[in-house]
Motif scaffolding. Structure first.
Motif, PDB file in Angstrom:
ATOM      1  N   VAL A 160       8.247 -56.420 -38.838  1.00 37.58           N
ATOM      2  CA  VAL A 160       6.817 -56.462 -38.533  1.00 37.58           C
ATOM      3  C   VAL A 160       6.628 -56.671 -37.036  1.00 37.58           C
ATOM      4  CG1 VAL A 160       4.603 -57.542 -39.063  1.00 37.58           C
ATOM      5  CG2 VAL A 160       6.430 -57.540 -40.793  1.00 37.58           C
ATOM      6  N   ALA A 161       5.889 -55.777 -36.405  1.00 39.02           N
ATOM      7  CA  ALA A 161       5.518 -55.947 -35.003  1.00 39.02           C
ATOM      8  C   ALA A 161       4.121 -56.549 -34.945  1.00 39.02           C
ATOM      9  CB  ALA A 161       5.546 -54.620 -34.270  1.00 39.02           C
ATOM     10  N   PHE A 185       8.678 -59.106 -34.680  1.00 39.09           N
ATOM     11  CA  PHE A 185       8.696 -58.822 -33.252  1.00 39.09           C
ATOM     12  C   PHE A 185       7.358 -59.301 -32.686  1.00 39.09           C
ATOM     13  CE2 PHE A 185      10.703 -54.795 -35.110  1.00 39.09           C
ATOM     14  CZ  PHE A 185      11.964 -55.368 -35.217  1.00 39.09           C
ATOM     15  N   ALA A 186       7.369 -60.391 -31.931  1.00 39.62           N
ATOM     16  CA  ALA A 186       6.134 -60.939 -31.358  1.00 39.62           C
ATOM     17  C   ALA A 186       5.943 -60.344 -29.965  1.00 39.62           C
ATOM     18  CB  ALA A 186       6.204 -62.459 -31.297  1.00 39.62           C
ATOM     19  N   HIS A 197       9.314 -51.294 -29.795  1.00 38.73           N
ATOM     20  CA  HIS A 197       9.165 -52.337 -30.802  1.00 38.73           C
ATOM     21  C   HIS A 197       8.302 -51.850 -31.964  1.00 38.73           C
ATOM     22  CE1 HIS A 197      10.580 -54.892 -27.481  1.00 38.73           C
ATOM     23  NE2 HIS A 197      10.929 -55.746 -28.408  1.00 38.73           N
ATOM     24  N   CYS A 198       7.236 -51.129 -31.648  1.00 38.56           N
ATOM     25  CA  CYS A 198       6.363 -50.625 -32.712  1.00 38.56           C
ATOM     26  C   CYS A 198       7.065 -49.562 -33.552  1.00 38.56           C
ATOM     27  CB  CYS A 198       5.076 -50.065 -32.111  1.00 38.56           C
ATOM     28  SG  CYS A 198       3.961 -51.323 -31.453  1.00 38.56           S
ATOM     29  N   LEU A 199       7.808 -48.678 -32.904  1.00 38.30           N
ATOM     30  CA  LEU A 199       8.511 -47.632 -33.642  1.00 38.30           C
ATOM     31  C   LEU A 199       9.585 -48.196 -34.562  1.00 38.30           C
ATOM     32  CD1 LEU A 199       8.878 -44.839 -30.924  1.00 38.30           C
ATOM     33  CD2 LEU A 199       7.637 -44.663 -33.097  1.00 38.30           C
ATOM     34  N   GLU A 217       2.011 -41.949 -31.009  1.00 35.47           N
ATOM     35  CA  GLU A 217       3.438 -41.839 -30.704  1.00 35.47           C
ATOM     36  C   GLU A 217       4.174 -43.170 -30.799  1.00 35.47           C
ATOM     37  OE1 GLU A 217       1.439 -42.342 -26.586  1.00 35.47           O
ATOM     38  OE2 GLU A 217       1.009 -41.353 -28.519  1.00 35.47           O
ATOM     39  N   MET A 218       3.428 -44.266 -31.048  1.00 40.29           N
ATOM     40  CA  MET A 218       4.033 -45.590 -31.190  1.00 40.29           C
ATOM     41  C   MET A 218       4.288 -45.955 -32.641  1.00 40.29           C
ATOM     42  SD  MET A 218       1.554 -47.464 -28.409  1.00 40.29           S
ATOM     43  CE  MET A 218       2.294 -49.098 -28.535  1.00 40.29           C
TER      44      MET A 218
END
Length: 281
Positions: A160-161, A185-186, A197-199, A217-218
């Motif tokens: 989880v981002a 992922f903070a 991180h988002c991908l 694209e993220m």
């Protein structure tokens, strides 16, 4: 194309149960009451307060706005908070954020009694959340967890981002997700390569308050995207997510408005009713 998550429908299900609890309290002569502290005339704050007032009045929960001039001193504000908590019969009390820059948010919030802190923002209540023994869940965090539960998402091990790590949403959300054994992922405004991180995430939850921060694209195909960020743009609420581009990639997506917001209000009122039940057992 993403399936939209209807926060209003989920909130309505909550209100069905909440209405019954309000009736049971009323039968004992107890009325759940929420007090709101507003300093100044912040445009977004006035909009959010109106939403809370409308919902509270609709479902039989008392609500009162305590409005102070934006030039109030910190000493005066804290004295007024103590007076209100001593003399009022609120079951819940919140400070509508943000406060004017000359006031300390931390000191103002910690002037609230934890038993009345239905936003779960005092140091004491955030500490209880940290060790997974909260009186109340922060309303937006609870709303996000309600959405994930409705999708039957298994958080254990999920990546989880969380984008945005403020006191109101991001920090307590990271703690709640960690307590659920997710891999979190903070991400904040100092995070390098936010896109990476988002991908890498199965779930993206954005609470940064930056319009169109999360772009197509993220987001990997099939991800779940929850937009908890809000900004007033041309008198309209806008989220953090570039809706058109992200909806082409995500499996599930919350709209703004109509996603997280209605659940935030519902959980705030649920906390107010819970506080009344604790206060009048």
């Amino acid at each position: 194309m993403a399936k939209l998550i209807d926060g209003r429908a989920l909130a309505e299900k909550m209100y069905q149960d909440l209405t019954q609890e309000v009736r049971l309290l009323g039968a004992r002569g107890v009325i759940a009451k929420l007090g709101i502290i507003l300093v100044g005339d912040h445009r977004a704050s006035l909009l959010y307060i109106k939403q809370k007032q409308e919902a509270a009045q609709k479902y039989g929960i008392g609500i009162t706005l305590n409005h102070f001039d934006e030039k109030i001193t910190e000493t005066e504000l804290i004295a007024n908070l103590e007076k209100i908590q001593t003399k009022s019969n609120y079951s819940g009390l919140i400070i509508q954020l943000p406060l004017p820059a000359h006031l300390s948010t931390d000191r103002a919030l910690d002037a609230l009694r934890p038993s009345l802190d239905v936003d779960c923002l005092t140091s004491a209540n955030l500490g209880k959340l940290l060790v997974n023994t909260p009186y109340f869940w922060p309303p937006t965090v609870a709303g996000i967890m309600t959405i994930l539960s409705s999708l039957k998402i298994k958080l254990k091990g999920a990546r989880v981002a969380v984008v945005g790590t403020g006191r109101l949403i991001g920090k307590p959300l990271v703690v709640a997700l960690m307590n659920a054994e997710a891999t979190v992922f903070a991400c904040n405004d100092q995070t390098s390569d936010l896109k990476a991180h988002c991908l890498a995430a199965d779930i993206i939850i954005s609470a940064a308050g930056v319009p169109n921060l999360i772009r197509g694209e993220m987001v990997k195909n099939g991800a779940i995207v929850i937009d908890a960020g809000t900004t007033i743009v041309h008198n309209k609420i806008q989220g953090d997510v570039d809706f058109d581009l992200v909806s082409a990639k995500a499996k599930f997506l919350t709209p703004t408005p109509g996603g997280v917001g209605p659940l935030t209000v519902a959980h705030l009122l649920r906390n107010t009713v819970l506080a009344a039940k604790i206060l009048y057992p």
